[in-house]
Design a protein around this motif. Structure first.
Motif, PDB file in Angstrom:
ATOM      1  N   ALA A 181       0.826  -1.209   0.000  1.00 45.57           N
ATOM      2  CA  ALA A 181       0.000   0.000   0.000  1.00 45.57           C
ATOM      3  C   ALA A 181       0.859   1.256   0.000  1.00 45.57           C
ATOM      4  O   ALA A 181       0.487   2.277  -0.587  1.00 45.57           O
ATOM      5  CB  ALA A 181      -0.923   0.004   1.219  1.00 45.57           C
ATOM      6  N   ALA A 182       2.034   1.185   0.642  1.00 45.76           N
ATOM      7  CA  ALA A 182       2.909   2.355   0.736  1.00 45.76           C
ATOM      8  C   ALA A 182       3.488   2.752  -0.608  1.00 45.76           C
ATOM      9  O   ALA A 182       3.831   3.915  -0.827  1.00 45.76           O
ATOM     10  CB  ALA A 182       4.040   2.086   1.728  1.00 45.76           C
ATOM     11  N   GLY A 183       3.622   1.813  -1.539  1.00 49.29           N
ATOM     12  CA  GLY A 183       4.088   2.175  -2.871  1.00 49.29           C
ATOM     13  C   GLY A 183       5.403   1.543  -3.232  1.00 49.29           C
ATOM     14  O   GLY A 183       6.045   0.849  -2.445  1.00 49.29           O
ATOM     15  N   THR A 184       5.816   1.795  -4.472  1.00 50.16           N
ATOM     16  CA  THR A 184       7.039   1.226  -5.015  1.00 50.16           C
ATOM     17  C   THR A 184       8.242   2.015  -4.512  1.00 50.16           C
ATOM     18  O   THR A 184       8.104   3.138  -4.010  1.00 50.16           O
ATOM     19  CB  THR A 184       7.003   1.290  -6.548  1.00 50.16           C
ATOM     20  N   PRO A 185       9.459   1.458  -4.662  1.00 47.36           N
ATOM     21  CA  PRO A 185      10.649   2.202  -4.230  1.00 47.36           C
ATOM     22  C   PRO A 185      10.786   3.576  -4.875  1.00 47.36           C
ATOM     23  O   PRO A 185      11.395   4.470  -4.317  1.00 47.36           O
ATOM     24  CB  PRO A 185      11.795   1.272  -4.642  1.00 47.36           C
ATOM     25  N   ALA A 186      10.207   3.752  -6.069  1.00 46.71           N
ATOM     26  CA  ALA A 186      10.299   5.059  -6.735  1.00 46.71           C
ATOM     27  C   ALA A 186       9.456   6.125  -6.039  1.00 46.71           C
ATOM     28  O   ALA A 186       9.650   7.316  -6.245  1.00 46.71           O
ATOM     29  CB  ALA A 186       9.862   4.931  -8.192  1.00 46.71           C
ATOM     30  N   HIS A 187       8.479   5.691  -5.227  1.00 48.80           N
ATOM     31  CA  HIS A 187       7.626   6.646  -4.499  1.00 48.80           C
ATOM     32  C   HIS A 187       7.647   6.289  -3.017  1.00 48.80           C
ATOM     33  O   HIS A 187       6.618   6.131  -2.381  1.00 48.80           O
ATOM     34  CB  HIS A 187       6.190   6.602  -5.033  1.00 48.80           C
ATOM     35  N   GLN A 188       8.853   6.193  -2.456  1.00 50.15           N
ATOM     36  CA  GLN A 188       8.979   5.649  -1.118  1.00 50.15           C
ATOM     37  C   GLN A 188       8.941   6.691  -0.014  1.00 50.15           C
ATOM     38  O   GLN A 188       9.125   6.364   1.135  1.00 50.15           O
ATOM     39  CB  GLN A 188      10.275   4.836  -1.009  1.00 50.15           C
ATOM     40  N   SER A 189       8.746   7.947  -0.346  1.00 47.22           N
ATOM     41  CA  SER A 189       8.715   8.924   0.736  1.00 47.22           C
ATOM     42  C   SER A 189       7.296   9.129   1.266  1.00 47.22           C
ATOM     43  O   SER A 189       7.075   9.114   2.466  1.00 47.22           O
ATOM     44  CB  SER A 189       9.307  10.257   0.272  1.00 47.22           C
ATOM     45  N   LEU A 190       6.305   9.287   0.372  1.00 50.92           N
ATOM     46  CA  LEU A 190       4.977   9.691   0.822  1.00 50.92           C
ATOM     47  C   LEU A 190       4.134   8.542   1.350  1.00 50.92           C
ATOM     48  O   LEU A 190       3.446   8.700   2.364  1.00 50.92           O
ATOM     49  CB  LEU A 190       4.240  10.389  -0.332  1.00 50.92           C
ATOM     50  N   GLY A 191       4.142   7.394   0.689  1.00 54.07           N
ATOM     51  CA  GLY A 191       3.312   6.280   1.150  1.00 54.07           C
ATOM     52  C   GLY A 191       3.630   5.862   2.572  1.00 54.07           C
ATOM     53  O   GLY A 191       2.749   5.858   3.437  1.00 54.07           O
ATOM     54  N   PRO A 192       4.893   5.508   2.861  1.00 54.61           N
ATOM     55  CA  PRO A 192       5.234   5.157   4.243  1.00 54.61           C
ATOM     56  C   PRO A 192       4.994   6.300   5.218  1.00 54.61           C
ATOM     57  O   PRO A 192       4.589   6.076   6.355  1.00 54.61           O
ATOM     58  CB  PRO A 192       6.722   4.794   4.163  1.00 54.61           C
ATOM     59  N   LEU A 193       5.249   7.541   4.752  1.00 58.05           N
ATOM     60  CA  LEU A 193       5.039   8.689   5.640  1.00 58.05           C
ATOM     61  C   LEU A 193       3.570   8.807   6.034  1.00 58.05           C
ATOM     62  O   LEU A 193       3.240   9.037   7.208  1.00 58.05           O
ATOM     63  CB  LEU A 193       5.511   9.970   4.953  1.00 58.05           C
ATOM     64  N   LEU A 194       2.670   8.651   5.070  1.00 56.85           N
ATOM     65  CA  LEU A 194       1.236   8.731   5.373  1.00 56.85           C
ATOM     66  C   LEU A 194       0.829   7.665   6.392  1.00 56.85           C
ATOM     67  O   LEU A 194       0.109   7.945   7.359  1.00 56.85           O
ATOM     68  CB  LEU A 194       0.416   8.566   4.092  1.00 56.85           C
ATOM     69  N   ILE A 195       1.299   6.429   6.165  1.00 57.42           N
ATOM     70  CA  ILE A 195       0.943   5.349   7.094  1.00 57.42           C
ATOM     71  C   ILE A 195       1.525   5.631   8.470  1.00 57.42           C
ATOM     72  O   ILE A 195       0.856   5.475   9.499  1.00 57.42           O
ATOM     73  CB  ILE A 195       1.443   3.991   6.544  1.00 57.42           C
ATOM     74  N   TRP A 196       2.775   6.047   8.503  1.00 58.08           N
ATOM     75  CA  TRP A 196       3.458   6.299   9.774  1.00 58.08           C
ATOM     76  C   TRP A 196       2.777   7.416  10.557  1.00 58.08           C
ATOM     77  O   TRP A 196       2.572   7.328  11.764  1.00 58.08           O
ATOM     78  CB  TRP A 196       4.919   6.627   9.483  1.00 58.08           C
ATOM     79  N   LEU A 197       2.404   8.493   9.851  1.00 59.07           N
ATOM     80  CA  LEU A 197       1.729   9.606  10.519  1.00 59.07           C
ATOM     81  C   LEU A 197       0.353   9.190  11.017  1.00 59.07           C
ATOM     82  O   LEU A 197      -0.034   9.489  12.155  1.00 59.07           O
ATOM     83  CB  LEU A 197       1.593  10.783   9.552  1.00 59.07           C
ATOM     84  N   ALA A 198      -0.413   8.506  10.164  1.00 60.46           N
ATOM     85  CA  ALA A 198      -1.771   8.123  10.544  1.00 60.46           C
ATOM     86  C   ALA A 198      -1.760   7.103  11.681  1.00 60.46           C
ATOM     87  O   ALA A 198      -2.667   7.100  12.527  1.00 60.46           O
ATOM     88  CB  ALA A 198      -2.513   7.558   9.334  1.00 60.46           C
ATOM     89  N   ALA A 199      -0.738   6.240  11.715  1.00 60.11           N
ATOM     90  CA  ALA A 199      -0.647   5.256  12.800  1.00 60.11           C
ATOM     91  C   ALA A 199      -0.333   5.919  14.128  1.00 60.11           C
ATOM     92  O   ALA A 199      -0.618   5.356  15.191  1.00 60.11           O
ATOM     93  CB  ALA A 199       0.419   4.217  12.468  1.00 60.11           C
ATOM     94  N   GLY A 200       0.250   7.135  14.076  1.00 60.77           N
ATOM     95  CA  GLY A 200       0.576   7.849  15.301  1.00 60.77           C
ATOM     96  C   GLY A 200      -0.586   8.638  15.887  1.00 60.77           C
ATOM     97  O   GLY A 200      -0.481   9.172  16.994  1.00 60.77           O
ATOM     98  N   LEU A 201      -1.698   8.704  15.157  1.00 59.84           N
ATOM     99  CA  LEU A 201      -2.879   9.418  15.662  1.00 59.84           C
ATOM    100  C   LEU A 201      -3.627   8.565  16.686  1.00 59.84           C
ATOM    101  O   LEU A 201      -3.446   7.347  16.763  1.00 59.84           O
ATOM    102  CB  LEU A 201      -3.817   9.741  14.498  1.00 59.84           C
ATOM    103  N   GLU A 202      -4.490   9.219  17.460  1.00 59.13           N
ATOM    104  CA  GLU A 202      -5.417   8.468  18.308  1.00 59.13           C
ATOM    105  C   GLU A 202      -6.386   7.705  17.404  1.00 59.13           C
ATOM    106  O   GLU A 202      -6.631   8.122  16.263  1.00 59.13           O
ATOM    107  CB  GLU A 202      -6.192   9.433  19.208  1.00 59.13           C
ATOM    108  N   PRO A 203      -6.939   6.589  17.883  1.00 61.41           N
ATOM    109  CA  PRO A 203      -7.793   5.776  17.017  1.00 61.41           C
ATOM    110  C   PRO A 203      -8.926   6.542  16.346  1.00 61.41           C
ATOM    111  O   PRO A 203      -9.307   6.223  15.215  1.00 61.41           O
ATOM    112  CB  PRO A 203      -8.336   4.690  17.963  1.00 61.41           C
ATOM    113  N   ASP A 204      -9.480   7.563  17.017  1.00 59.39           N
ATOM    114  CA  ASP A 204     -10.639   8.252  16.437  1.00 59.39           C
ATOM    115  C   ASP A 204     -10.258   9.499  15.637  1.00 59.39           C
ATOM    116  O   ASP A 204     -11.139  10.223  15.159  1.00 59.39           O
ATOM    117  CB  ASP A 204     -11.637   8.636  17.535  1.00 59.39           C
TER     118      ASP A 204
END
Length: 601
Positions: free
Chosen positions: A247-270
């Motif tokens: 879901a995070a994306g290919t190595p050519a687009h490796q900055s935004l996909g993982p960043l989005l997941i990492w940021l969203a995982a750091g939020l409170e569940p709601d």
């Protein structure tokens, strides 16, 4: 959870020069000849990575924070031009956190190994400290991830369908419309609109990338690989990591996909991630405009992979993705399928995927919703025979997966189907034909267990994989026989083409064939190739020597030399080494650093 895709330490370390390996061994307190596995384990320790980051001065820490936010794990050329880049790289390279990878005549890449990505990001990226949450909050309906998440459910159904019947593919690599319509009816969301087609395409792509499906034969059909069944026995956390990496994306687009997941995982569940705040955050961190413009693409990929949900300019991880990231799983319930007296099989969602795969081979799927419904019928028995089941082994397999006892009527029906379908069958066999019954009996005594059964007084059925061994046994006994297998009624096969010469395997990921621990000369600046051409052109016009750090052809170390450039053509620099006054030829992609002469001291 590891989201970033990059060469791993297991791919990198075996190809380092021995001197670099020994230096890394020493840096982590290991003896020079310790096993590589020990070195990998030491280098990837999160607390050790964090300690190495702590040693970086402020400017150098900003270099790596910018690197991760803008480029992911593989540095783009604009990262190389940040102030203090060389000293920051050298410092973390000594700790085994940065490596230099190069493929012939392609620009070298500075790479952070996959195992170190998450602790590096945690230590360097300040994004979670920023206020990126939207004001709106929406409670989640549960606090656990289910093993049967919608996306992995769809992947499973695609592979299970291909196990029952191959998926036809057009020359343009699309699934034929009729097959696509059938497959869409097995997906989690059956509405069949454009978003659902995107999710189906993502599930199909995932199955191929993970080696679960492969294109077979001239008919261009997708069929399961030998490892497809094994995949569903993997721990659920490993499959979840595969899903979120995809879901995070290919190595050519490796900055935004993982960043989005990492940021969203750091939020409170709601909580939700505010898209406008995120774009402002990226621009404030001087992330390249073209990377910021890729945010909608990264957002859409997460949606297609079933890892993201959005509403009114905000987005967050789905329940399955959020709790999978945090490793909070609902328990599975093995052997909880129900087999009705009618032969209907009800497979609830908490049944593990390993058992689901077995049910796909033991019964005929009827439809899927929250409950997967299959049927034990004549078609299921026919397929079981194709898979090598006999009556007793089939009944035993079904009973081992069911929480209910098999009804006598169902067992009787299964026995009847096995008897009816087993009366006649096609057999493709390897037959040893002899001229007489006496010759055949003599051969049978010689072959022993290689002779599976007798077909006639002069014909023996031989194990399919026993041709070579059977020929050898007969020859040793003085019976001469050719290795050619006759195929009555079929044309003679064409002569075999000459075998292709073996090629050397690629050393590491993406075809790189040189790996080094970088030791950049801090007085020499890294330049893009276009700028190298301009600077060297000026040096040629003014007859000015330059200091160059470069990869010499055919050697594994990097050199720093003073060169008087004399000629530049199609990416090749010719010049004279000083003070030796010997000729040298260097391709511009071999150059790591360049500056006017005598900067190196």
């Amino acid at each position: 959870m590891q989201l970033w895709v990059s060469p791993s330490l297991r791919q990198i370390l075996p190809h380092l020069p021995p001197t670099d390996v020994r230096a890394l061994m020493q840096s982590v307190g290991l003896p020079p000849h310790a096993a590589l596995e020990e070195l990998i384990e030491r280098l990837a320790q999160p607390e050790r990575v964090a300690a190495a980051v702590e040693t970086l001065p402020g400017e150098e820490r900003q270099v790596f924070g910018a690197w991760l936010l803008r480029s992911g794990l593989i540095a783009h050329e604009d990262i190389h031009r940040l102030p203090r880049f060389a000293s920051a790289v050298n410092r973390l390279a000594q700790a085994g956190l940065v490596f230099l990878l190069r493929s012939d005549y392609y620009r070298p890449s500075f790479v952070l190994p996959a195992e170190c990505a998450t602790p590096l990001f945690e230590a360097l990226a300040p994004a979670r400290d920023a206020d990126l949450a939207a004001e709106a909050r929406t409670p989640r309906p549960s606090d656990r991830a289910e093993e049967w998440s919608p996306f992995l459910h769809d992947v499973f159904q695609v592979v299970a369908y291909a196990d029952r019947q191959p998926i036809p593919i057009t020359q343009q690599h699309y699934v034929y419309k009729r097959a696509e319509a059938k497959l869409l009816s097995w997906m989690w969301d059956k509405r069949g609109g454009e978003p659902e087609r995107h999710r189906f395409a993502a599930a199909l792509q995932f199955a191929q990338l993970k080696g679960l499906l492969t294109l077979h034969g001239e008919a261009r059909e997708l069929v399961p690989t030998a490892s497809a069944a094994e995949y569903w026995h993997k721990p659920v956390a490993e499959r979840a990591q595969d899903w979120l990496q995809f879901a995070a994306g290919t190595p050519a687009h490796q900055s935004l996909g993982p960043l989005l997941i990492w940021l969203a995982a750091g939020l409170e569940p709601d909580q939700w991630l505010d898209r406008a705040k995120l774009e402002a955050f990226l621009r404030a961190r001087k992330v390249r405009p073209e990377v910021v413009r890729q945010l909608p693409e990264a957002w859409a990929r997460l949606l297609a992979a079933g890892a993201w949900e959005e509403e009114a300019g905000r987005g967050r991880l789905t329940d399955a993705a959020y709790y999978a990231y945090h490793g909070r799983w609902s328990p599975t319930r093995p052997r909880s399928a129900i087999v009705q007296p009618t032969g209907e099989v009800l497979v609830p969602p908490e049944v593990p995927y390993a058992e689901r795969w077995q049910w796909n081979r033991l019964a005929t799927p009827q439809h899927t919703d929250r409950m997967w419904v299959l049927q034990i019928d004549r078609g299921a028995v026919e397929r079981a025979l194709d898979l090598g089941f006999e009556l007793e082994s089939y009944l035993e397999a079904v009973a081992s997966l069911s929480r209910t006892e098999l009804s006598p009527n169902l067992v009787a029906n299964v026995r009847d189907w096995f008897r009816q379908l087993g009366r006649h069958r096609w057999v493709e066999a390897l037959i040893l034909h002899s001229q007489s019954a006496e010759d055949s009996a003599h051969a049978e005594r010689i072959l022993g267990a290689l002779a599976v059964r007798r077909l006639s007084p002069a014909d023996l059925v031989i194990r399919r994989d026993g041709l070579h061994e059977a020929s050898e046994r007969l020859r040793r006994a003085g019976i001469w026989i050719r290795d050619v297998v006759e195929t009555p009624g079929l044309p003679e096969p064409p002569p075999l083409a000459a075998a292709a010469a073996p090629t050397a395997p690629q050393l590491v990921w993406l075809g790189y064939n040189q790996v080094l621990v970088p030791k950049l000369h801090e007085a020499l600046a890294y330049h893009p190739v276009s700028e190298l051409e301009r600077l060297l052109g000026e040096a040629i016009r003014h007859e000015s020597p330059v200091d160059v750090q470069y990869f010499p052809t055919g050697r594994r170390e990097v050199l720093v030399e003073t060169i008087l450039p004399t000629f530049l053509n199609r990416g090749w620099l010719q010049g004279i080494r000083l003070p030796a006054k010997t000729g040298v030829t260097v391709h511009l992609t071999q150059i790591l650093g360049l500056a006017p002469a005598h900067r190196c001291g």
